[in-house]
Design a protein around this motif. Structure first.
Motif, PDB file in Angstrom:
ATOM      1  N   SER A   1     -17.649 -14.032  29.163  1.00 28.30           N
ATOM      2  CA  SER A   1     -16.651 -14.408  29.528  1.00 28.30           C
ATOM      3  C   SER A   1     -15.289 -13.333  29.250  1.00 28.30           C
ATOM      4  O   SER A   1     -14.329 -13.274  29.553  1.00 28.30           O
ATOM      5  CB  SER A   1     -15.763 -15.670  29.138  1.00 28.30           C
TER       6      SER A   1
ATOM      7  N   SER B   1      -1.891 -19.220  31.276  1.00 28.03           N
ATOM      8  CA  SER B   1      -2.624 -18.273  31.106  1.00 28.03           C
ATOM      9  C   SER B   1      -3.232 -17.660  29.907  1.00 28.03           C
ATOM     10  O   SER B   1      -2.137 -17.692  29.024  1.00 28.03           O
ATOM     11  CB  SER B   1      -2.372 -17.259  32.128  1.00 28.03           C
TER      12      SER B   1
ATOM     13  N   SER C   1     -12.315 -11.917  30.632  1.00 26.12           N
ATOM     14  CA  SER C   1     -11.700 -12.800  31.961  1.00 26.12           C
ATOM     15  C   SER C   1     -10.241 -13.592  31.586  1.00 26.12           C
ATOM     16  O   SER C   1      -9.704 -13.042  30.270  1.00 26.12           O
ATOM     17  CB  SER C   1     -12.589 -14.053  31.941  1.00 26.12           C
ATOM     18  N   HIS C   2      -9.794 -14.227  32.399  1.00 32.41           N
ATOM     19  CA  HIS C   2      -8.486 -14.828  32.085  1.00 32.41           C
ATOM     20  C   HIS C   2      -8.286 -16.232  32.578  1.00 32.41           C
ATOM     21  O   HIS C   2      -7.982 -16.730  33.497  1.00 32.41           O
ATOM     22  CB  HIS C   2      -7.296 -13.970  32.994  1.00 32.41           C
ATOM     23  N   PRO C   3      -8.861 -17.079  31.601  1.00 26.59           N
ATOM     24  CA  PRO C   3      -8.742 -18.553  31.735  1.00 26.59           C
ATOM     25  C   PRO C   3      -7.440 -19.006  31.877  1.00 26.59           C
ATOM     26  O   PRO C   3      -6.577 -18.544  31.589  1.00 26.59           O
ATOM     27  CB  PRO C   3      -9.634 -19.111  30.686  1.00 26.59           C
ATOM     28  N   GLU C   4      -7.521 -20.349  32.175  1.00 28.08           N
ATOM     29  CA  GLU C   4      -6.315 -21.007  32.045  1.00 28.08           C
ATOM     30  C   GLU C   4      -6.346 -22.326  31.515  1.00 28.08           C
ATOM     31  O   GLU C   4      -7.299 -23.101  31.693  1.00 28.08           O
ATOM     32  CB  GLU C   4      -5.680 -21.289  33.665  1.00 28.08           C
TER      33      GLU C   4
ATOM     34  N   SER D   1     -10.368 -19.764  35.361  1.00 24.82           N
ATOM     35  CA  SER D   1      -9.366 -18.708  35.983  1.00 24.82           C
ATOM     36  C   SER D   1      -8.490 -19.486  36.639  1.00 24.82           C
ATOM     37  O   SER D   1      -8.462 -20.860  36.858  1.00 24.82           O
ATOM     38  CB  SER D   1      -9.872 -17.957  36.869  1.00 24.82           C
ATOM     39  N   SER D   2      -7.329 -19.005  36.958  1.00 24.19           N
ATOM     40  CA  SER D   2      -6.262 -19.618  37.586  1.00 24.19           C
ATOM     41  C   SER D   2      -6.795 -20.128  38.893  1.00 24.19           C
ATOM     42  O   SER D   2      -7.223 -19.639  39.648  1.00 24.19           O
ATOM     43  CB  SER D   2      -4.862 -18.928  37.715  1.00 24.19           C
TER      44      SER D   2
END
Length: 145
Positions: A118, A140, A121-124, A78-79
């Motif tokens: 996942s 993002s 989710s909002h990975p980066e 994530s961020s």
């Protein structure tokens, strides 16, 4: 006799076409073969051709450093914001996947499959070399089901 020869020739040509294209029956699923994701890194920006990903699908992140300085490529859960006080080893342990230093003009591929856990989710995508993240080297993305 002539019709049978034409059928055999047709089957042979179809087989050669499938082999030349890399295809075989039953081997066309994105989940098994993967999806290429072109990623461009510049000074100081990351641009991915895809920003939405599906769990269970194999992705081939094809990362090219178009900048004039060394960059890295990390997929973070994530961020994480600025991680100025953290060591690179600690960041690498947090990363879902990463490529080390990419020199200017270099292209490397990273294969990654987002797990089913996942979804949502909002990975980066990021570069955490000193000052790079703070200068804008992040993007993002989302994992959707």
């Amino acid at each position: 006799m002539k019709q049978r020869s034409l059928m055999i020739l047709g089957a042979l040509l179809l087989t050669l076409f499938l082999v030349a294209c890399g295809g075989t029956p039953g081997n066309t699923s994105e989940k098994t073969s993967g999806i290429n994701v072109p990623v461009s890194e510049t000074d100081f920006h990351i641009d991915s051709a895809l920003t939405s990903f599906s769990p269970g699908t194999r992705y081939h992140f094809v990362v090219t450093n178009h900048g004039k300085t060394v960059h890295e490529f990390m997929i973070m859960p994530s961020s994480q914001g600025s991680m100025g006080g953290m060591s690179m080893d600690d960041m690498d342990h947090m990363a879902l996947a990463s490529l080390g230093n990419l020199n200017p003009g270099e292209t490397r591929t990273l294969e990654y499959t987002f797990p089913s856990s996942s979804a949502g989710s909002h990975p980066e995508l990021a570069c955490y070399l000193p000052g790079h993240y703070e200068a804008g080297m992040k993007q993002s993305v989302a994992v959707i089901s």
